[in-house]
Design a protein around this motif. Structure first.
Motif, short mmCIF file in Angstrom:
data_model
loop_
_atom_site.label_atom_id
_atom_site.label_comp_id
_atom_site.label_asym_id
_atom_site.label_seq_id
_atom_site.Cartn_x
_atom_site.Cartn_y
_atom_site.Cartn_z
N LEU A 110 18.99 -16.87 12.20
CA LEU A 110 17.94 -17.73 11.66
C LEU A 110 17.31 -18.63 12.72
N GLN A 126 20.37 -9.84 15.44
CA GLN A 126 19.94 -10.48 14.21
C GLN A 126 20.24 -9.61 12.99
N SER A 214 15.86 -15.01 -5.30
CA SER A 214 15.16 -15.47 -4.08
C SER A 214 15.15 -17.00 -4.00
N SER A 219 20.31 -18.65 2.28
CA SER A 219 20.04 -17.76 3.42
C SER A 219 20.26 -16.30 3.10
N ASN A 221 18.90 -13.82 1.27
CA ASN A 221 17.83 -12.84 1.41
C ASN A 221 17.27 -12.79 2.83
N LYS A 222 17.36 -13.88 3.56
CA LYS A 222 16.90 -13.88 4.95
C LYS A 222 17.83 -13.05 5.84
#
Length: 260
Positions: A110, A126, A214, A219, A221-222
């Protein structure tokens, strides 16, 4: 290539089995054919050797990692790990600037530019690490032969050196595709750590990745994108392996285990 995956020191109280690293190790071993080892500094130094002086813990960590002589060191890093990981990476580079270090986990995913500025890590992996890490290893292998193409590895952040201008830039590649079919992933490499020594604390299993919602403050879904599930047979296989190793308590670490 020889790969060392590291769980950093961080807690005198918690010593959970780093299942995330065992999942990654299993995939690297299966798909890449590399020699993979897992080093749980948190367990070895704080719980087995019961070191309490922070400087002694740090110095011992550097010695253990350097002693492995790995071609690539991968260190997992959540937000709580950041101060210790930054110090550890910089000390490893001071010991030998040739050592290659990749960071992964929630915080580097992130905030990749922040982590590259804070420490001297060579790469950041990532999101889901399996396919990205194997592709990075292939690119590093190409670099050894003089034809590196780090720009082609989706999901990494890396340092690009301009030898003529004597400067470097930080490059962030495009994100990788999610692993849609989790059934293709091997079971975690439980053979790489003494699972039975972790006591009666629960061992975490991930039966799914991602969440169906969502929420803006989360974090999930990211990191994981949409929810994907392991087939029941793969979950049962992991439970069976752990029971055979004497594990008495198993916990599911899914973001939303019961979502249908």
């Amino acid at each position: 290539m020889k790969v060392l995956l590291v769980n950093p020191y961080w807690s005198y109280e918690q010593s959970d089995l780093p299942t995330n690293l065992l999942e990654l190790a299993a995939y690297i071993r299966l798909e890449g054919g590399h020699d993979v080892r897992v080093l749980d500094l948190n367990f070895v130094l704080l719980h087995e050797k019961k070191l309490r002086n922070p400087d002694r813990v740090h110095d011992a960590s550097v010695r253990l990692i350097m002693g492995e002589k790995a071609d690539l060191v991968g260190i997992t890093c959540n937000t709580i790990h950041v101060p210790g990981v930054v110090r550890l990476v910089n000390s490893l580079k001071e010991a030998d600037d040739r050592i290659r270090i990749a960071l992964g986990g929630i915080h580097p995913t992130l905030r990749p530019m922040e982590m590259m500025m804070l420490c001297r890590a060579d790469y950041i992996v990532q999101g889901e690490g399996e396919t990205v890490f194997v592709s990075l290893l292939e690119a590093i292998g190409g670099a050894i032969n003089g034809n590196a193409r780090l720009e082609d590895v989706k999901g990494i952040v890396f340092r690009k050196k301009d030898l003529q201008r004597r400067r470097e830039s930080i490059v962030q590649n495009k994100p990788p595709a999610l692993i849609k079919d989790l059934s293709k992933l091997p079971a975690p490499a439980y053979d790489l750590l003494p699972v039975e020594k972790y006591g009666k604390k629960p061992v975490f299993i991930m039966a799914s990745r991602g969440c169906g919602f969502s929420c803006f403050f989360c974090s999930a879904n990211k990191i994981w994108g949409f929810q994907r599930r392991l087939p029941a047979r793969k979950v049962i296989e992991q439970v069976r392996i752990l029971k055979e190793k004497g594990v008495e308590n198993i916990s599911f670490g899914d973001d939303c285990f019961t979502l249908d």
